[in-house]
Design a protein around this motif. Structure first.
Motif, PDB file in Angstrom:
ATOM      1  N   TRP A 150       0.841  -1.201   0.000  1.00  0.00           N
ATOM      2  CA  TRP A 150       0.000   0.000   0.000  1.00  0.00           C
ATOM      3  C   TRP A 150       0.875   1.248   0.000  1.00  0.00           C
ATOM      4  CZ3 TRP A 150      -0.851   3.271   4.510  1.00  0.00           C
ATOM      5  CH2 TRP A 150      -1.787   4.295   4.290  1.00  0.00           C
ATOM      6  N   ALA A 151       1.929   1.260   0.816  1.00  0.00           N
ATOM      7  CA  ALA A 151       2.838   2.406   0.853  1.00  0.00           C
ATOM      8  C   ALA A 151       3.445   2.656  -0.531  1.00  0.00           C
ATOM      9  CB  ALA A 151       3.940   2.189   1.890  1.00  0.00           C
ATOM     10  N   ALA A 152       3.809   1.578  -1.221  1.00  0.00           N
ATOM     11  CA  ALA A 152       4.352   1.723  -2.581  1.00  0.00           C
ATOM     12  C   ALA A 152       3.288   2.276  -3.525  1.00  0.00           C
ATOM     13  CB  ALA A 152       4.863   0.374  -3.086  1.00  0.00           C
ATOM     14  N   ALA A 153       2.043   1.829  -3.370  1.00  0.00           N
ATOM     15  CA  ALA A 153       0.959   2.319  -4.223  1.00  0.00           C
ATOM     16  C   ALA A 153       0.664   3.787  -3.942  1.00  0.00           C
ATOM     17  CB  ALA A 153      -0.293   1.469  -4.027  1.00  0.00           C
ATOM     18  N   VAL A 154       0.703   4.198  -2.662  1.00  0.00           N
ATOM     19  CA  VAL A 154       0.507   5.603  -2.299  1.00  0.00           C
ATOM     20  C   VAL A 154       1.615   6.447  -2.922  1.00  0.00           C
ATOM     21  CG1 VAL A 154       0.536   7.248  -0.367  1.00  0.00           C
ATOM     22  CG2 VAL A 154      -0.743   5.104  -0.159  1.00  0.00           C
ATOM     23  N   THR A 155       2.836   5.959  -2.865  1.00  0.00           N
ATOM     24  CA  THR A 155       3.980   6.681  -3.423  1.00  0.00           C
ATOM     25  C   THR A 155       3.842   6.826  -4.933  1.00  0.00           C
ATOM     26  OG1 THR A 155       5.337   5.826  -1.620  1.00  0.00           O
ATOM     27  CG2 THR A 155       6.508   6.727  -3.529  1.00  0.00           C
ATOM     28  N   ALA A 156       3.414   5.760  -5.600  1.00  0.00           N
ATOM     29  CA  ALA A 156       3.225   5.810  -7.060  1.00  0.00           C
ATOM     30  C   ALA A 156       2.109   6.787  -7.425  1.00  0.00           C
ATOM     31  CB  ALA A 156       2.912   4.414  -7.591  1.00  0.00           C
ATOM     32  N   ALA A 157       1.014   6.774  -6.665  1.00  0.00           N
ATOM     33  CA  ALA A 157      -0.097   7.700  -6.929  1.00  0.00           C
ATOM     34  C   ALA A 157       0.351   9.140  -6.719  1.00  0.00           C
ATOM     35  CB  ALA A 157      -1.286   7.366  -6.038  1.00  0.00           C
ATOM     36  N   ALA A 158       1.172   9.372  -5.696  1.00  0.00           N
ATOM     37  CA  ALA A 158       1.686  10.717  -5.436  1.00  0.00           C
ATOM     38  C   ALA A 158       2.561  11.193  -6.593  1.00  0.00           C
ATOM     39  CB  ALA A 158       2.479  10.730  -4.128  1.00  0.00           C
ATOM     40  N   ALA A 159       3.406  10.308  -7.094  1.00  0.00           N
ATOM     41  CA  ALA A 159       4.270  10.670  -8.227  1.00  0.00           C
ATOM     42  C   ALA A 159       3.430  11.039  -9.448  1.00  0.00           C
ATOM     43  CB  ALA A 159       5.222   9.523  -8.547  1.00  0.00           C
ATOM     44  N   ARG A 160       2.339  10.297  -9.666  1.00  0.00           N
ATOM     45  CA  ARG A 160       1.455  10.624 -10.794  1.00  0.00           C
ATOM     46  C   ARG A 160       0.820  12.006 -10.613  1.00  0.00           C
ATOM     47  NH1 ARG A 160       0.263   5.144 -10.151  1.00  0.00           N
ATOM     48  NH2 ARG A 160      -1.698   5.556  -9.042  1.00  0.00           N
ATOM     49  N   ARG A 161       0.641  12.417  -9.381  1.00  0.00           N
ATOM     50  CA  ARG A 161       0.065  13.739  -9.096  1.00  0.00           C
ATOM     51  C   ARG A 161       1.117  14.836  -9.173  1.00  0.00           C
ATOM     52  NH1 ARG A 161      -3.926  15.367  -4.018  1.00  0.00           N
ATOM     53  NH2 ARG A 161      -4.690  17.270  -4.995  1.00  0.00           N
ATOM     54  N   GLY A 162       2.371  14.452  -9.342  1.00  0.00           N
ATOM     55  CA  GLY A 162       3.455  15.427  -9.437  1.00  0.00           C
ATOM     56  C   GLY A 162       4.159  15.706  -8.125  1.00  0.00           C
ATOM     57  N   VAL A 163       3.862  14.923  -7.090  1.00  0.00           N
ATOM     58  CA  VAL A 163       4.524  15.103  -5.799  1.00  0.00           C
ATOM     59  C   VAL A 163       5.924  14.513  -5.897  1.00  0.00           C
ATOM     60  CG1 VAL A 163       4.482  14.500  -3.340  1.00  0.00           C
ATOM     61  CG2 VAL A 163       2.340  15.038  -4.541  1.00  0.00           C
ATOM     62  N   ASN A 164       6.930  15.363  -5.681  1.00  0.00           N
ATOM     63  CA  ASN A 164       8.308  14.879  -5.773  1.00  0.00           C
ATOM     64  C   ASN A 164       9.135  15.235  -4.546  1.00  0.00           C
ATOM     65  OD1 ASN A 164       8.711  17.578  -6.156  1.00  0.00           O
ATOM     66  ND2 ASN A 164       9.353  17.421  -8.283  1.00  0.00           N
ATOM     67  N   ALA A 165       8.458  15.682  -3.490  1.00  0.00           N
ATOM     68  CA  ALA A 165       9.139  16.006  -2.236  1.00  0.00           C
ATOM     69  C   ALA A 165       8.120  15.888  -1.098  1.00  0.00           C
ATOM     70  CB  ALA A 165       9.696  17.424  -2.286  1.00  0.00           C
ATOM     71  N   THR A 166       8.641  15.693   0.105  1.00  0.00           N
ATOM     72  CA  THR A 166       7.772  15.667   1.275  1.00  0.00           C
ATOM     73  C   THR A 166       8.297  16.671   2.291  1.00  0.00           C
ATOM     74  OG1 THR A 166       9.060  13.811   2.163  1.00  0.00           O
ATOM     75  CG2 THR A 166       7.016  13.272   0.997  1.00  0.00           C
ATOM     76  N   PRO A 167       7.425  17.338   3.041  1.00  0.00           N
ATOM     77  CA  PRO A 167       5.973  17.287   2.924  1.00  0.00           C
ATOM     78  C   PRO A 167       5.473  18.120   1.743  1.00  0.00           C
ATOM     79  CG  PRO A 167       6.567  18.889   4.590  1.00  0.00           C
ATOM     80  CD  PRO A 167       7.856  18.269   4.113  1.00  0.00           C
ATOM     81  N   THR A 168       4.399  17.674   1.148  1.00  0.00           N
ATOM     82  CA  THR A 168       3.700  18.432   0.109  1.00  0.00           C
ATOM     83  C   THR A 168       2.242  18.525   0.541  1.00  0.00           C
ATOM     84  OG1 THR A 168       5.184  17.774  -1.679  1.00  0.00           O
ATOM     85  CG2 THR A 168       2.957  18.440  -2.304  1.00  0.00           C
ATOM     86  N   VAL A 169       1.688  19.723   0.410  1.00  0.00           N
ATOM     87  CA  VAL A 169       0.312  19.961   0.849  1.00  0.00           C
ATOM     88  C   VAL A 169      -0.502  20.563  -0.286  1.00  0.00           C
ATOM     89  CG1 VAL A 169      -1.149  21.245   2.483  1.00  0.00           C
ATOM     90  CG2 VAL A 169       1.043  20.313   3.245  1.00  0.00           C
ATOM     91  N   PHE A 170      -1.725  20.076  -0.434  1.00  0.00           N
ATOM     92  CA  PHE A 170      -2.696  20.646  -1.358  1.00  0.00           C
ATOM     93  C   PHE A 170      -3.937  21.037  -0.562  1.00  0.00           C
ATOM     94  CE2 PHE A 170      -0.216  17.792  -3.983  1.00  0.00           C
ATOM     95  CZ  PHE A 170      -0.078  18.459  -5.201  1.00  0.00           C
ATOM     96  N   VAL A 171      -4.487  22.198  -0.850  1.00  0.00           N
ATOM     97  CA  VAL A 171      -5.771  22.603  -0.288  1.00  0.00           C
ATOM     98  C   VAL A 171      -6.747  22.695  -1.451  1.00  0.00           C
ATOM     99  CG1 VAL A 171      -7.075  24.432   0.897  1.00  0.00           C
ATOM    100  CG2 VAL A 171      -4.757  23.830   1.671  1.00  0.00           C
ATOM    101  N   GLN A 172      -7.732  21.839  -1.425  1.00  0.00           N
ATOM    102  CA  GLN A 172      -8.737  21.753  -2.489  1.00  0.00           C
ATOM    103  C   GLN A 172      -8.054  21.614  -3.863  1.00  0.00           C
ATOM    104  OE1 GLN A 172     -11.497  21.359  -1.020  1.00  0.00           O
ATOM    105  NE2 GLN A 172     -12.944  21.281  -2.680  1.00  0.00           N
ATOM    106  N   GLY A 173      -6.976  20.799  -3.889  1.00  0.00           N
ATOM    107  CA  GLY A 173      -6.285  20.498  -5.136  1.00  0.00           C
ATOM    108  C   GLY A 173      -5.224  21.488  -5.551  1.00  0.00           C
ATOM    109  N   VAL A 174      -5.038  22.567  -4.791  1.00  0.00           N
ATOM    110  CA  VAL A 174      -4.052  23.595  -5.125  1.00  0.00           C
ATOM    111  C   VAL A 174      -2.858  23.476  -4.188  1.00  0.00           C
ATOM    112  CG1 VAL A 174      -3.651  26.092  -5.280  1.00  0.00           C
ATOM    113  CG2 VAL A 174      -5.879  25.138  -5.933  1.00  0.00           C
ATOM    114  N   PRO A 175      -1.621  23.440  -4.733  1.00  0.00           N
ATOM    115  CA  PRO A 175      -0.446  23.345  -3.860  1.00  0.00           C
ATOM    116  C   PRO A 175      -0.327  24.565  -2.944  1.00  0.00           C
ATOM    117  CG  PRO A 175       0.168  23.089  -6.185  1.00  0.00           C
ATOM    118  CD  PRO A 175      -1.255  23.480  -6.157  1.00  0.00           C
TER     119      PRO A 175
END
Length: 192
Positions: A150-175
């Motif tokens: 699941w952690a690997a799947a969460v990481t892959a989904a994040a990469a598809r969303r363009g997340v390339n660093a942590t922490p990353t925050v979106f509010v209502q879809g906006v970084p």
């Protein structure tokens, strides 16, 4: 529930309280969605959790936001035993018992240094009672690494969303910058 396409194809089990897509754990029921992408080995994520956490908790308690935590395995290579994956998996085990949020705080308070082995499975289990998780099945889940995929799947989904660093925050879809004032301001702007 499971994610239909895990990293290697077969379905991946997800913890209780997961989003409909399985890529995060939901906390709260407010109208504004705040997504927080975190890695339990990331020192900046620890700082984010300890400084922004109280603000996020208040926003959840006031029903202003739905907070979705996405525990990533972004820094697995920075440990000698895939600590990011194992900690994310353990957080999923805590979610199964309604203890994700307090357990996530416990993981950050006890965060091991980056580049080392990370906490052992026994140490991850020992954090459970501080988060109100004392059921023996929690220990079984942690030792089985039930949610590592699941952690690997969460990481892959994040990469598809363009997340390339942590922490990353979106509010209502906006970084949004990962600090409490900016998050609260962004939430207020959406609800205004």
């Amino acid at each position: 529930m499971s994610i239909p396409d895990g990293p290697d194809g077969p379905p991946v089990p997800v913890p209780a309280g997961a989003t409909n897509t399985g890529d995060g754990v939901v906390h709260g029921i407010g109208p504004v969605t705040v997504d927080a992408y975190i890695d339990f080995q990331c020192p900046f994520c620890k700082q984010f959790a300890l400084t922004s956490g109280p603000t996020l908790d208040k926003l959840v308690e006031s029903r202003a936001i739905t907070l979705v935590y996405h525990p990533m395995a972004f820094l697995d290579a920075a440990s000698t035993n895939r600590y990011s994956s194992r900690a994310a998996s353990a957080s999923g085990c805590a979610a199964d018992h309604g203890g994700f949020v307090p357990y996530h705080y416990a993981l950050f308070v006890e965060q091991p240094p980056e580049g080392g082995p990370g906490l052992t499975d026994d140490e991850l289990i020992a954090l459970g009672p501080a988060a109100g998780v004392e059921d023996p099945s929690f220990a079984v889940c942690v030792r089985a690494h039930r949610y590592v995929d699941w952690a690997a799947a969460v990481t892959a989904a994040a990469a598809r969303r363009g997340v390339n660093a942590t922490p990353t925050v979106f509010v209502q879809g906006v970084p949004v910058p990962a600090n409490p004032q900016m998050i609260a301001s962004a939430v207020a702007a959406v609800t205004a």
